[in-house]
Scaffold this motif. Structure first.
Motif: not given
Length: 228
Positions: A51-58, A217-228
């Motif tokens: 994995v050379v780059e990752a991003g996440a969202s909820v 923890d269980p997901l609290p709701g929608a929000r964007e997560v930072a990229r690396a």
């Protein structure tokens, strides 16, 4: 030409760490996978199996409820931890130990204290004795004290995936035997924004084990997560 046949994107070009051009494959995980945090989408860019780059969202869990339905009652802390342990155990191939974690979770959800204490004790013993778990989880996402400080992670994340599993089960065991806080979930949570940073550099085969080992923890709701 369709660059994403059947919805699967083709590899593109990119430079590896040595400056040579390699194919880069973009692979999404989630939001619905067995033994995966419900609602989490983790997008990985791969060169080879790294994995050379990752991003996440909820995904917003509010979308799964009708008007006025609200959210389900929060499960007991220890039951959530057993559920997380079950996911990691199943992914590691320890199906028999995963069954013990599920029994402990169900007893906790039913409020059966005696059955829960017995099930958690058996789970703790099985985890400590398992050679399979040591073989499959040792060296997966090792985190030092410096790593924890850099990423704002709790002390429960120290070590590798096996260390975190043992620590998790021991904390559950302490609670059900009335030697730990009743609901410590408000402290020591892994910051979701750090997930992409933690996944970058891992081999593809260890990504799901690494995510499961963090006891999210269980997901609290929608929000964007930072990229690396």
């Amino acid at each position: 030409m369709d660059m994403a046949p059947e919805g699967i994107p083709l590899a593109t070009g990119g430079q590896d760490r040595d400056g040579l051009e390699m194919d880069v494959l973009h692979l999404p995980w989630g939001p619905v996978l067995p033994f995966w945090p419900a609602g989490l989408v983790l997008r990985c860019a791969l060169q080879g199996d790294v994995v050379v780059e990752a991003g996440a969202s909820v995904i917003d869990d509010a979308h799964h409820h009708g008007p006025g339905e609200g959210h389900p009652a929060q499960a007991p802390w220890a039951a959530v931890r057993c559920d997380n342990a079950m996911a990691l155990l199943a992914l590691a191939g320890a199906e028999d130990v995963a069954v013990r974690a599920r029994r402990a979770r169900d007893a906790l959800l039913d409020g059966n204290g005696d059955a829960a204490r017995d099930a958690v004790t058996r789970l703790h013993r099985a985890v400590r004795r398992s050679r399979l778990l040591r073989w499959s989880l040792r060296g997966v996402l090792p985190l030092t004290a410096s790593d924890l400080e850099d990423h704002g992670l709790p002390m429960s994340c120290l070590g590798d995936a096996h260390d975190r599993l043992v620590s998790l089960v021991e904390r559950v065991r302490a609670q059900v035997h009335d030697r730990g806080p009743m609901n410590p979930s408000g402290t020591g949570a892994v910051v979701w924004d750090e997930l992409p940073h933690l996944m970058t550099g891992l081999e593809l085969a260890t990504v799901r084990l690494a995510v499961a080992s963090l006891d999210l923890d269980p997901l609290p709701g929608a929000r964007e997560v930072a990229r690396a």
